[in-house]
Design an enzyme around this catalytic site. Structure first.
Site, PDB file in Angstrom:
ATOM      1  N   GLU A  29       5.642  -2.408   1.191  1.00  0.00           N
ATOM      2  CA  GLU A  29       5.865  -2.779   2.346  1.00  0.00           C
ATOM      3  C   GLU A  29       5.780  -4.271   2.606  1.00  0.00           C
ATOM      4  OE1 GLU A  29       5.614   0.107   5.529  1.00  0.00           O
ATOM      5  OE2 GLU A  29       4.196   1.134   3.886  1.00  0.00           O
ATOM      6  N   SER A 209       7.951   2.918   6.473  1.00  0.00           N
ATOM      7  CA  SER A 209       8.772   2.157   6.477  1.00  0.00           C
ATOM      8  C   SER A 209      10.259   2.583   5.697  1.00  0.00           C
ATOM      9  CB  SER A 209       8.840   0.545   5.860  1.00  0.00           C
ATOM     10  OG  SER A 209       7.765  -0.274   6.791  1.00  0.00           O
ATOM     11  N   SER A 210      10.190   4.073   5.550  1.00  0.00           N
ATOM     12  CA  SER A 210      11.025   4.669   5.040  1.00  0.00           C
ATOM     13  C   SER A 210      11.299   4.364   3.276  1.00  0.00           C
ATOM     14  CB  SER A 210      12.384   4.480   5.627  1.00  0.00           C
ATOM     15  OG  SER A 210      12.471   4.960   6.887  1.00  0.00           O
ATOM     16  N   GLU A 239       9.246  17.893   3.328  1.00  0.00           N
ATOM     17  CA  GLU A 239       9.343  18.393   4.721  1.00  0.00           C
ATOM     18  C   GLU A 239      10.696  19.009   4.960  1.00  0.00           C
ATOM     19  OE1 GLU A 239       6.468  14.916   6.659  1.00  0.00           O
ATOM     20  OE2 GLU A 239       8.807  14.798   7.100  1.00  0.00           O
ATOM     21  N   ALA A 240      10.692  20.275   5.296  1.00  0.00           N
ATOM     22  CA  ALA A 240      11.831  20.733   6.014  1.00  0.00           C
ATOM     23  C   ALA A 240      12.389  19.925   6.933  1.00  0.00           C
ATOM     24  CB  ALA A 240      11.663  22.156   6.512  1.00  0.00           C
ATOM     25  N   GLY A 241      13.705  19.875   7.070  1.00  0.00           N
ATOM     26  CA  GLY A 241      14.511  19.212   8.201  1.00  0.00           C
ATOM     27  C   GLY A 241      14.294  20.148   9.408  1.00  0.00           C
ATOM     28  N   ARG A 245      16.291  16.165  18.025  1.00  0.00           N
ATOM     29  CA  ARG A 245      16.495  14.626  18.315  1.00  0.00           C
ATOM     30  C   ARG A 245      15.021  14.117  18.055  1.00  0.00           C
ATOM     31  NH1 ARG A 245      17.875  14.816  24.311  1.00  0.00           N
ATOM     32  NH2 ARG A 245      17.678  12.763  24.279  1.00  0.00           N
ATOM     33  N   ASP A 326       5.741   9.863  16.438  1.00  0.00           N
ATOM     34  CA  ASP A 326       7.037  10.591  16.628  1.00  0.00           C
ATOM     35  C   ASP A 326       7.129  12.256  16.530  1.00  0.00           C
ATOM     36  OD1 ASP A 326       7.391   7.820  15.898  1.00  0.00           O
ATOM     37  OD2 ASP A 326       7.844   8.248  13.732  1.00  0.00           O
ATOM     38  N   ASN A 341       1.930   6.867  13.393  1.00  0.00           N
ATOM     39  CA  ASN A 341       1.697   5.358  12.488  1.00  0.00           C
ATOM     40  C   ASN A 341       0.887   4.540  13.020  1.00  0.00           C
ATOM     41  OD1 ASN A 341       2.500   2.941  11.174  1.00  0.00           O
ATOM     42  ND2 ASN A 341       4.368   3.422  10.828  1.00  0.00           N
ATOM     43  N   SER A 350      11.146  -3.995  16.960  1.00  0.00           N
ATOM     44  CA  SER A 350      10.622  -2.994  16.349  1.00  0.00           C
ATOM     45  C   SER A 350      10.474  -1.807  17.619  1.00  0.00           C
ATOM     46  CB  SER A 350       9.267  -3.046  15.823  1.00  0.00           C
ATOM     47  OG  SER A 350       9.585  -3.626  14.659  1.00  0.00           O
TER      48      SER A 350
END
Length: 382
Positions: A29, A209-210, A239-241, A245, A326, A341, A350
């Site tokens: 990152e 940052s994905s 991780e299970a989806g 939202r 999140d 985070n 951001s």
């Protein structure tokens, strides 16, 4: 919400507080950190603070860099990079203060003077994970953001979930694949991951940052996804989806013994197109890929509840300074925590600064508040 500025302790010299803005770093990152620094350097109140920008090259070398926000932005179309230099910046601990030194040779050293506070804008390992925080604690220099423990727990998606569960927060189903698991019994690890409900998200346990994340819709794709994540971290979380939202809340440490403060919740909507989820390109490169809605369109009770849970998550990992938390808001009205985070993206566009701006605290004032919190907080056990 309006947060007024407050008087933090003034340095013993009586001059403006000297702020070392630290960015770059050794993680994947690196460039994200540089972009964050561009935003902060452009917005920080230089009439109030003496700013010393220090970059960390990918090899770990600290270097003195120009106070030029444009050098670290994405305006050129290329990802910015801190370059190694013949001169090294060192942090020296003195009897009652910390000092920055520049060494250009074995016997050629000059002082940049004392440093009152460090603003570490580093993302990922070797900056956001407690390693830098430990160094600053040893040097007895104040710094913005979470301490050693909170930084380490907040960086590791596995232990973060353990801390959340212990605090009574609802966490979605997941599996952890350690380096030893993968070396000794990869098929067993894949079977555990395949037992989760699909789609699943395969992530490096200690990256942000994905970076290295893959959305997997079929068990046959798991092996490649794990290998992609392992390019960033030998420890992987699957991780299970969660149907729901994505709702985010910005958290700001309270002053003194006050409770953490929370922003209005925000929601990122990824626009139909090339991005299956809020990935790196959508966050930092493709400006039209996503849109922020703040306050998020939620029932009043859900808005109050998600802010309450965000503050609980902040306390669950003993965070300080700032964090973004999140959640997934499910069709049944439940709130499942995804992650915290402790050094969120901090460019002017951001999520974290935008949510505070929508809540009444503009970007420059937010930076000022964070520096003030750091100056008022001692190092060491607290």
């Amino acid at each position: 919400m309006t947060v007024t500025s407050f008087d933090a302790p003034v340095p013993a010299t009586g001059t403006k507080p000297r702020v070392a803005v630290l960015f770059g770093g050794r993680s994947s990152e690196h460039s994200v950190s540089c972009v964050t620094a561009a935003g902060v350097l452009a917005a920080i109140d230089q009439d109030k603070y003496d700013v010393v920008p220090v970059g960390i090259a990918r090899n770990g070398q600290w270097v003195l860099v120009a106070d030029d926000p444009a050098s670290w932005s994405l305006t050129s179309g290329e990802l910015p990079e801190v370059q190694a230099s013949a001169e090294h910046v060192m942090l020296a601990a003195r009897d009652s203060f910390a000092e920055l030194l520049v060494q250009s040779g074995p016997e050629a050293t000059r002082s940049l003077g004392r440093i009152d506070v460090v603003l570490p804008l580093l993302h990922g390992p070797f900056g956001e994970d407690g390693t830098l925080q430990g160094l600053l604690e040893m040097a007895d220099v104040r710094y913005v953001g979470a301490g050693v423990l909170a930084s380490a727990v907040g960086m590791d998606k596995h232990f973060m979930k353990v801390a959340f569960s212990a605090a009574g927060l609802e966490v979605g189903p997941y599996e952890v694949i350690t380096d030893r698991d993968w070396q000794r019994e990869p098929e067993a690890a894949l079977q555990r991951a395949a037992a989760l409900d699909f789609p699943v998200f395969v992530k490096p346990a200690r990256a942000g940052s994905s970076m290295g994340i893959t959305r997997v819709t079929d068990p046959a794709q798991l092996r490649a996804a794990v290998e992609t994540a392992r390019e960033h971290d030998p420890k992987v979380v699957v991780e299970a989806g969660i149907a729901g939202r994505e709702i985010e809340v910005a958290v700001l440490q309270g002053r003194g013994a006050e409770d953490p403060r929370t922003s209005l919740p925000g929601e990122i909507a990824v626009q139909p197109g090339e991005h299956a989820f809020y990935d790196f390109e959508a966050k930092y490169v493709d400006g039209a890929a996503a849109a922020l809605s703040c306050p998020a369109d939620l029932p009043e009770a859900a808005t109050a509840r998600v802010r309450e849970l965000a503050a609980q998550a902040f306390d669950a990992v003993a965070a300080e300074g700032l964090s973004r938390v999140d959640f997934f808001y499910t069709p049944q009205g439940g709130l499942v925590i995804n992650e915290i985070n402790t050094m969120p993206g901090f460019t002017p566009i951001s999520m974290y600064p935008q949510m505070w701006a929508k809540s009444g605290l503009p970007y420059t004032e937010l930076i000022d508040e964070l520096i003030g919190l750091a100056l008022s907080r001692p190092t060491g056990l607290r």
